[in-house]
Enzyme design. Structure first.
Site, PDB file in Angstrom:
ATOM      1  N   GLU B  50       0.803  -1.221   0.000  1.00 24.03           N
ATOM      2  CA  GLU B  50       0.000   0.000   0.000  1.00 24.03           C
ATOM      3  C   GLU B  50       0.839   1.277   0.000  1.00 24.03           C
ATOM      4  O   GLU B  50       0.423   2.304  -0.535  1.00 24.03           O
ATOM      5  CB  GLU B  50      -0.970   0.027   1.184  1.00 24.03           C
ATOM      6  CG  GLU B  50      -2.134  -0.941   1.037  1.00 24.03           C
ATOM      7  CD  GLU B  50      -1.830  -2.336   1.553  1.00 24.03           C
ATOM      8  OE1 GLU B  50      -0.661  -2.618   1.882  1.00 24.03           O
ATOM      9  OE2 GLU B  50      -2.775  -3.153   1.641  1.00 24.03           O
ATOM     10  N   PHE B 112     -12.047  -6.832  13.821  1.00 22.66           N
ATOM     11  CA  PHE B 112     -10.987  -7.341  12.958  1.00 22.66           C
ATOM     12  C   PHE B 112     -10.561  -6.248  11.953  1.00 22.66           C
ATOM     13  O   PHE B 112     -11.394  -5.636  11.302  1.00 22.66           O
ATOM     14  CB  PHE B 112     -11.492  -8.573  12.200  1.00 22.66           C
ATOM     15  CG  PHE B 112     -10.482  -9.109  11.226  1.00 22.66           C
ATOM     16  CD1 PHE B 112      -9.257  -9.591  11.667  1.00 22.66           C
ATOM     17  CD2 PHE B 112     -10.745  -9.118   9.863  1.00 22.66           C
ATOM     18  CE1 PHE B 112      -8.314 -10.072  10.766  1.00 22.66           C
ATOM     19  CE2 PHE B 112      -9.813  -9.600   8.956  1.00 22.66           C
ATOM     20  CZ  PHE B 112      -8.596 -10.082   9.412  1.00 22.66           C
ATOM     21  N   GLN B 113      -9.283  -6.005  11.876  1.00 22.59           N
ATOM     22  CA  GLN B 113      -8.693  -5.010  10.981  1.00 22.59           C
ATOM     23  C   GLN B 113      -9.258  -3.620  11.182  1.00 22.59           C
ATOM     24  O   GLN B 113      -9.462  -2.866  10.233  1.00 22.59           O
ATOM     25  CB  GLN B 113      -8.825  -5.454   9.516  1.00 22.59           C
ATOM     26  CG  GLN B 113      -8.029  -6.730   9.263  1.00 22.59           C
ATOM     27  CD  GLN B 113      -7.790  -7.029   7.805  1.00 22.59           C
ATOM     28  OE1 GLN B 113      -8.620  -6.716   6.960  1.00 22.59           O
ATOM     29  NE2 GLN B 113      -6.652  -7.621   7.501  1.00 22.59           N
ATOM     30  N   LYS B 162     -17.543  -0.234   5.914  1.00 19.90           N
ATOM     31  CA  LYS B 162     -18.030  -1.200   4.931  1.00 19.90           C
ATOM     32  C   LYS B 162     -19.546  -1.118   4.747  1.00 19.90           C
ATOM     33  O   LYS B 162     -20.046  -1.210   3.622  1.00 19.90           O
ATOM     34  CB  LYS B 162     -17.641  -2.624   5.357  1.00 19.90           C
ATOM     35  CG  LYS B 162     -18.051  -3.655   4.315  1.00 19.90           C
ATOM     36  CD  LYS B 162     -17.343  -4.975   4.464  1.00 19.90           C
ATOM     37  CE  LYS B 162     -17.731  -5.877   3.288  1.00 19.90           C
ATOM     38  NZ  LYS B 162     -17.053  -7.169   3.340  1.00 19.90           N
ATOM     39  N   MET B 478      24.449   8.165   2.561  1.00 22.75           N
ATOM     40  CA  MET B 478      24.257   9.436   3.246  1.00 22.75           C
ATOM     41  C   MET B 478      24.535   9.283   4.739  1.00 22.75           C
ATOM     42  O   MET B 478      25.095  10.176   5.374  1.00 22.75           O
ATOM     43  CB  MET B 478      22.832   9.936   2.991  1.00 22.75           C
ATOM     44  CG  MET B 478      22.568  11.334   3.483  1.00 22.75           C
ATOM     45  SD  MET B 478      23.723  12.525   2.812  1.00 22.75           S
ATOM     46  CE  MET B 478      22.832  13.143   1.398  1.00 22.75           C
TER      47      MET B 478
HETATM   48  C1  LIG Z   1      18.702  14.037   2.059  1.00 22.47           C
HETATM   49  C2  LIG Z   1      18.009  15.342   1.843  1.00 22.47           C
HETATM   50  C3  LIG Z   1      18.756  16.497   1.630  1.00 22.47           C
HETATM   51  C4  LIG Z   1      18.139  17.704   1.352  1.00 22.47           C
HETATM   52  N1  LIG Z   1      18.910  18.778   1.034  1.00 22.47           N
HETATM   53  C5  LIG Z   1      18.311  19.895   0.546  1.00 22.47           C
HETATM   54  C6  LIG Z   1      19.085  20.975   0.012  1.00 22.47           C
HETATM   55  O1  LIG Z   1      20.302  20.947  -0.021  1.00 22.47           O
HETATM   56  N2  LIG Z   1      18.422  22.022  -0.502  1.00 22.47           N
HETATM   57  C7  LIG Z   1      17.055  22.094  -0.511  1.00 22.47           C
HETATM   58  O2  LIG Z   1      16.523  23.053  -1.052  1.00 22.47           O
HETATM   59  N3  LIG Z   1      16.320  21.121   0.026  1.00 22.47           N
HETATM   60  C8  LIG Z   1      16.904  20.021   0.538  1.00 22.47           C
HETATM   61  N4  LIG Z   1      16.126  18.992   1.016  1.00 22.47           N
HETATM   62  C9  LIG Z   1      14.655  19.152   0.997  1.00 22.47           C
HETATM   63  C10 LIG Z   1      14.121  19.886   2.211  1.00 22.47           C
HETATM   64  O3  LIG Z   1      14.011  18.985   3.275  1.00 22.47           O
HETATM   65  C11 LIG Z   1      12.726  20.504   1.911  1.00 22.47           C
HETATM   66  O4  LIG Z   1      11.840  19.504   1.502  1.00 22.47           O
HETATM   67  C12 LIG Z   1      12.757  21.523   0.808  1.00 22.47           C
HETATM   68  O5  LIG Z   1      13.869  22.379   0.926  1.00 22.47           O
HETATM   69  C13 LIG Z   1      11.486  22.369   0.831  1.00 22.47           C
HETATM   70  O6  LIG Z   1      11.344  23.011  -0.380  1.00 22.47           O
HETATM   71  P1  LIG Z   1      10.499  24.342  -0.546  1.00 22.47           P
HETATM   72  O7  LIG Z   1      11.000  25.397   0.376  1.00 22.47           O
HETATM   73  O8  LIG Z   1      10.499  24.623  -1.986  1.00 22.47           O
HETATM   74  O9  LIG Z   1       9.067  24.001   0.013  1.00 22.47           O
HETATM   75  P2  LIG Z   1       7.929  22.974  -0.380  1.00 22.47           P
HETATM   76  O10 LIG Z   1       7.930  21.888   0.614  1.00 22.47           O
HETATM   77  O11 LIG Z   1       7.923  22.608  -1.808  1.00 22.47           O
HETATM   78  O12 LIG Z   1       6.690  23.893  -0.009  1.00 22.47           O
HETATM   79  C14 LIG Z   1       6.106  24.722  -0.919  1.00 22.47           C
HETATM   80  C15 LIG Z   1       5.706  26.052  -0.306  1.00 22.47           C
HETATM   81  O13 LIG Z   1       4.979  26.740  -1.307  1.00 22.47           O
HETATM   82  C16 LIG Z   1       3.680  27.032  -0.873  1.00 22.47           C
HETATM   83  N5  LIG Z   1       2.770  26.862  -1.993  1.00 22.47           N
HETATM   84  C17 LIG Z   1       2.262  25.730  -2.508  1.00 22.47           C
HETATM   85  N6  LIG Z   1       1.475  25.993  -3.559  1.00 22.47           N
HETATM   86  C18 LIG Z   1       1.488  27.337  -3.715  1.00 22.47           C
HETATM   87  C19 LIG Z   1       0.855  28.225  -4.635  1.00 22.47           C
HETATM   88  N7  LIG Z   1       0.071  27.786  -5.625  1.00 22.47           N
HETATM   89  N8  LIG Z   1       1.083  29.540  -4.488  1.00 22.47           N
HETATM   90  C20 LIG Z   1       1.876  30.017  -3.485  1.00 22.47           C
HETATM   91  N9  LIG Z   1       2.494  29.218  -2.605  1.00 22.47           N
HETATM   92  C21 LIG Z   1       2.317  27.891  -2.720  1.00 22.47           C
HETATM   93  C22 LIG Z   1       3.392  26.107   0.270  1.00 22.47           C
HETATM   94  O14 LIG Z   1       2.472  26.704   1.160  1.00 22.47           O
HETATM   95  C23 LIG Z   1       4.782  25.910   0.889  1.00 22.47           C
HETATM   96  O15 LIG Z   1       5.061  26.910   1.825  1.00 22.47           O
HETATM   97  C24 LIG Z   1      16.731  17.782   1.351  1.00 22.47           C
HETATM   98  C25 LIG Z   1      15.972  16.650   1.617  1.00 22.47           C
HETATM   99  C26 LIG Z   1      16.605  15.430   1.845  1.00 22.47           C
HETATM  100  C27 LIG Z   1      15.759  14.229   2.082  1.00 22.47           C
HETATM  101  C1  LIG Z   2      12.441   5.136   5.363  1.00 25.85           C
HETATM  102  C2  LIG Z   2      13.720   5.768   5.720  1.00 25.85           C
HETATM  103  N1  LIG Z   2      14.526   5.199   6.644  1.00 25.85           N
HETATM  104  C3  LIG Z   2      15.706   5.772   6.970  1.00 25.85           C
HETATM  105  C4  LIG Z   2      16.100   6.936   6.377  1.00 25.85           C
HETATM  106  C5  LIG Z   2      17.430   7.585   6.746  1.00 25.85           C
HETATM  107  N2  LIG Z   2      18.352   7.598   5.597  1.00 25.85           N
HETATM  108  C6  LIG Z   2      18.508   8.704   4.827  1.00 25.85           C
HETATM  109  S1  LIG Z   2      19.543   8.450   3.548  1.00 25.85           S
HETATM  110  C7  LIG Z   2      19.807   6.856   4.003  1.00 25.85           C
HETATM  111  C8  LIG Z   2      20.723   5.971   3.194  1.00 25.85           C
HETATM  112  C9  LIG Z   2      20.182   5.645   1.864  1.00 25.85           C
HETATM  113  O1  LIG Z   2      20.978   4.648   1.295  1.00 25.85           O
HETATM  114  P1  LIG Z   2      20.948   4.353  -0.260  1.00 25.85           P
HETATM  115  O2  LIG Z   2      19.566   4.199  -0.709  1.00 25.85           O
HETATM  116  O3  LIG Z   2      21.867   3.227  -0.548  1.00 25.85           O
HETATM  117  O4  LIG Z   2      21.485   5.705  -0.880  1.00 25.85           O
HETATM  118  P2  LIG Z   2      22.948   6.364  -0.869  1.00 25.85           P
HETATM  119  O5  LIG Z   2      22.961   7.380   0.209  1.00 25.85           O
HETATM  120  O6  LIG Z   2      23.929   5.277  -0.610  1.00 25.85           O
HETATM  121  O7  LIG Z   2      23.090   6.967  -2.204  1.00 25.85           O
HETATM  122  C10 LIG Z   2      19.099   6.550   5.154  1.00 25.85           C
HETATM  123  C11 LIG Z   2      19.136   5.254   5.830  1.00 25.85           C
HETATM  124  C12 LIG Z   2      15.215   7.510   5.434  1.00 25.85           C
HETATM  125  N3  LIG Z   2      15.492   8.675   4.841  1.00 25.85           N
HETATM  126  N4  LIG Z   2      14.054   6.897   5.103  1.00 25.85           N
END
Ligand SMILES: Cc1cc2nc3c(=O)[nH]c(=O)nc-3n(C[C@H](O)[C@H](O)[C@H](O)COP(=O)(O)OP(=O)(O)OC[C@H]3O[C@@H](n4cnc5c(N)ncnc54)[C@H](O)[C@@H]3O)c2cc1C
Ligand SMILES: Cc1ncc(C[n+]2csc(CCOP(=O)(O)OP(=O)(O)O)c2C)c(N)n1
Ligand SMILES: [Mg+2]
Lengths: 163, 586
Positions: B50, B112-113, B162, B478
């Site tokens: 799911e 159940f469920q 249901k 990471m």
């Molecule tokens: C491993 C990892 C590393 C990351 N590193 C980075 C990084 O280096 N740089 C980075 O940027 N992010 C990074 N992120 C992502 C970060 O966590 C955020 O998800 C991201 O930065 C949010 O993006 P955003 O500010 O564009 O907001 P979003 O989450 O895209 O939010 C959108 C905003 O726009 C508004 N909005 C939506 N629709 C409209 C509309 N029609 N008109 C006006 N406003 C609207 C919403 O209200 C909200 O405030 C990383 C994530 C991970 C998992």
């Molecule tokens: C469901 C979930 N569990 C744990 C994490 C924490 N986490 C972030 S990056 C990462 C490693 C991902 O490994 P891989 O898919 O091999 O990517 P790589 O960083 O090696 O490119 C983990 C465990 C997560 N983001 N999501």
């Protein structure tokens, strides 16, 4: 700082838990919460007393407004308002304490609403501070039970919160 | 004529123009599945878990302009969906998720469920409903779609017991809904818009910072016009990539924790910042106090008032839809004929070019090990920059964001806010169904892919010929990178031992598998995978990449945008990060 938020929301199952869930999920404080339906049975009116910096209160207000079932939110502290809370307090009242307790209740404009040989139950309304002051004023040792509703609030004068 | 609740649901989904719904059957939804069986207006995609149904519906929406739809059964079906729902919620993606529920008399009986789906999902949905009366069903579905796609979009759960699906009622689908307590704004305040334009015209170091809101709000054209017509520098967040063309010289790259040197330096040093549908996330601006320590005026356009002044106080808040607000800004700019100070802007660009010339994304090529960055670069070349790219979470996600230049919005699909490993493959599937003619690539890691690898089976069943690009570094890379930097190279549980033979896995599912171990083979293998010959096939490409590679630049916890850890070629001491003093962070 303490703020009193007045919230008009749809009188629907689940609306209350959304509001409460929001406070716990985002780490906001609830000092007290009261809720009941209004003259319009489809609407509930809730009063939440909370505290936090202005920034936090602004976020709380915005987050509340974001809930789909919330119709309107106002921060009563933004202007003149009236605040009332109801307290029911059961105290031990025997011997000369009995007279003293009656006198204290009178001073605070409380009413004794239930009497037994050993106890009084006093009804008191006022601001949260006033109810607190009553508790401070009487001997802690005689308090058997307190029940407080939490504050309700309403704007003074022409200011109304309505759809 | 009276029809069943299940039929009412199906008819309602048809009315909403459903094309695909993603789901998995079970006891509580059997009536609904029966109604689905007896219709042929929309197709149902049977996933293998799911969570994948939600990610697929989510990406179906991210890569189109439609609301994603998913259907799960009660109990375990519903709880399996929660990660997907939270993923969509964090990235503001419009979804309608239908969950089955035990019959109303059984609710609360530990039946159940039975799980309290409305309670479980409350903190991670835009809104949710429990439909207790068949009379409310059609209108609730209408409301669910309306709420999901208007204002700040988000997932809406509709929990249907249901017995409600079995009850009978007349069907009438409302033409419109009005919810008195939900009135999203679209138009920004004209006075504020005027102020914003005034600030921009007075800027000496202007900067445009664009986020996911511009992608969701369909405002890429307006963003591009604003940036181009005034000659401004522009950056996108991870969620905003594609809102401004990634290959354009006015684009400084992504900003934030793994943003480019120039994008981050410009963010810190600009004097007027226009934030467009971006939420000053902690992975973007890091520490608000440090960010604001270089004085700047900030305009913030966002449809959600609670995004404004949440982490950063701004000078000109504009609550409204990006597209509307930008249109009005552009009109004002056109009418006034004004432009920011040209000499100052030229100086600003000179500074930016100096930052850019340090080439922060440069990496040492190797003839021995496959550099993960080079795989993304080759993918970009071979797909002509045109593929829809999904990703999982980890280093590979950041390399995908850094090295694939997205020129179109809705071309880059990833889990930013929740960072959900396992998103990539089901997302690719959903995107392929929404865009049958597009080339869809899923950039993943050997860790992430295994979180939803069972969807290879769904891909087979529904002929979604996505290309899986696995950057297999035999590490939860990471995590390993953080352990290298901040935990004295103690690689606690981040090594992936006993990896399966991915080629055989792909083949077992009826797909094509490839294992690529040498840098020289990267390009030819990609060419083959994307050749006409394999156009109709899912190809799983297992790239054995350099295990020691790290993502640079990087902003450590507690550091500012101009205090990045830079790649080796930009460091004076050139010592490997492990040997440098990182203090006691994280
Ligand atoms: C491993 C990892 C590393 C990351 N590193 C980075 C990084 O280096 N740089 C980075 O940027 N992010 C990074 N992120 C992502 C970060 O966590 C955020 O998800 C991201 O930065 C949010 O993006 P955003 O500010 O564009 O907001 P979003 O989450 O895209 O939010 C959108 C905003 O726009 C508004 N909005 C939506 N629709 C409209 C509309 N029609 N008109 C006006 N406003 C609207 C919403 O209200 C909200 O405030 C990383 C994530 C991970 C998992
Ligand atoms: C469901 C979930 N569990 C744990 C994490 C924490 N986490 C972030 S990056 C990462 C490693 C991902 O490994 P891989 O898919 O091999 O990517 P790589 O960083 O090696 O490119 C983990 C465990 C997560 N983001 N999501
Ligand atoms: Mg890995």
């Amino acid at each position: 700082m303490k703020h009193i938020l007045s919230i008009l929301l749809e009188n629907e199952a689940g609306a209350l838990s959304r509001v409460v869930g929001l406070f716990s999920a985002r780490g906001y404080n609830i000092d007290s919460l009261t809720v009941s339906t209004t003259e319009d049975p489809t609407l509930s009116r809730m009063t939440i007393v909370t505290h936090g910096s202005d920034d936090v209160i602004e976020q709380i207000t915005k987050q509340l407004n974001k809930l789909i079932e919330v119709v309107k939110v106002i921060d009563l502290n933004e202007s003149e308002h009236i605040e009332r809370e109801l307290m029911l307090i059961k105290v031990r009242a025997t011997g000369k304490e009995r007279e003293e307790m009656k006198r204290m209740a009178d001073i605070f404009r409380g009413r004794i609403i239930d009497v037994t040989e050993k106890t009084y139950t006093i009804e008191l309304t006022g601001t949260t501070e006033k109810l607190g002051a009553f508790i401070e004023a009487i001997d802690r040792a005689v308090i058997l039970e307190t029940v407080r509703t939490g504050a309700s609030g309403i704007g003074r004068g022409e200011r109304i919160l309505k759809i | 004529m009276q029809i069943s609740g299940a039929e009412i649901l199906v008819r309602s989904l048809q009315e909403e123009g459903a094309e695909y719904i993603f789901g998995y059957p079970g006891g509580a939804v059997l009536e609904i599945y029966d109604a689905i069986f007896r219709q042929n207006q929309f197709k149902h995609v049977l996933v293998r878990h799911e969570q994948a149904a939600i990610h697929a519906a989510d990406a179906y929406s991210r890569s189109s302009d439609k609301v994603g739809i998913a259907l799960v059964t009660s109990g375990p079906g519903a709880t399996n969906a929660v990660t997907g729902i939270a993923t969509a919620y964090m990235d503001s993606i419009p979804l309608v998720v239908i969950s089955g529920q035990v019959a109303t008399p059984a609710i609360g009986m530990d039946a159940f469920q039975e799980v309290d789906m409305v309670g479980i999902t409350r903190p991670c949905v835009k809104h949710n409903f429990l439909v207790k009366d068949i009379k409310d069903l059609a209108e609730t579905i209408k409301k669910a779609f309306y709420i999901a796609k208007t204002g700040r979009p988000g997932p809406v759960v509709v929990d249907i017991p249901k017995d409600v699906t079995q009850a009978l009622a007349e069907f009438a689908y409302p033409d419109s809904v009005h919810i008195r307590s939900y009135l999203p704004v679209t138009r920004g305040h004209p006075g504020q818009i005027k102020k914003a334009v005034g600030l921009l015209m007075g800027a000496k170091r202007p900067y445009i910072y664009v986020g996911g809101g511009a992608v969701q709000g369909g405002a890429a054209a307006e963003v591009t016009e604003l940036v181009r017509s005034l000659g401004l520098p522009c950056t996108n967040t991870l969620m905003g990539l594609g809102a401004y063309p990634g290959s354009d010289p006015q684009f400084l790259g992504m900003l934030g924790m793994h943003g480019t040197y120039e994008a981050n330096m410009a963010m810190q040093n600009c004097d007027v910042l226009i934030a467009i549908g971006a939420r000053f996330d902690d992975r973007v601006i890091s520490v608000p106090e440090h960010f604001l320590s270089s004085p700047k005026k900030i305009v913030h356009i966002d449809v959600d008032p609670s995004s404004i002044a949440k982490r950063v106080k701004v000078d000109v808040p504009i609550v409204g839809d990006v597209k509307h607000v930008l249109k009005e800004m552009l009109e004002l700019i056109r009418a006034s004929g004004e432009r920011p100070d040209a000499a100052a802007l030229a100086d600003w660009w000179q500074q930016i070019e100096a930052w850019r010339s340090r080439d922060c994304l440069l990496y040492k090529p190797s003839s021995e090990f496959i550099k993960p960055q080079s795989v993304v670069q080759a993918l970009y070349e071979i797909t002509g920059g045109n593929a829809i790219v999904t990703s999982d979470v980890g280093q590979h996600q950041m390399w995908a964001a850094q090295y694939y230049k997205f020129d179109r919005p809705k071309q880059w699909l990833n889990s930013g806010g929740l960072g959900t490993m396992g998103f990539g493959l089901p997302a690719a599937m959903g995107a392929q169904l929404a865009n049958p003619d597009a080339t869809v690539a899923c950039i993943t890691g050997e860790g992430s892919i295994q979180m939803n690898i069972q969807e290879l089976s769904t891909c087979k069943q529904y002929h979604t010929p996505v290309k899986v690009i696995s950057l297999n570094n035999r590490y939860l890379g990471m995590v390993r990178q953080w352990q290298e930097f901040f935990y004295g190279t103690r690689y606690s549980e981040s090594y992936m031992d006993a990896l399966p033979d991915f080629v055989k896995i792909a083949e077992a599912y009826g797909h094509v598998g490839m294992k690529i171990e040498s840098p020289a083979d990267v390009e030819p293998a990609l060419r083959e995978a994307f050749s006409a010959k394999l156009k109709e096939r899912l190809v799983f490409m297992d790239f054995r990449t350099d295990q020691s590679e790290n993502v640079f630049p990087m902003i450590r916890n507690g550091k500012g945008l101009d205090q990045m850890d830079l790649p080796p070629h930009m460091r004076e001491d050139d010592a490997p990060p492990a040997n440098r003093d990182y203090g006691n962070l994280c």
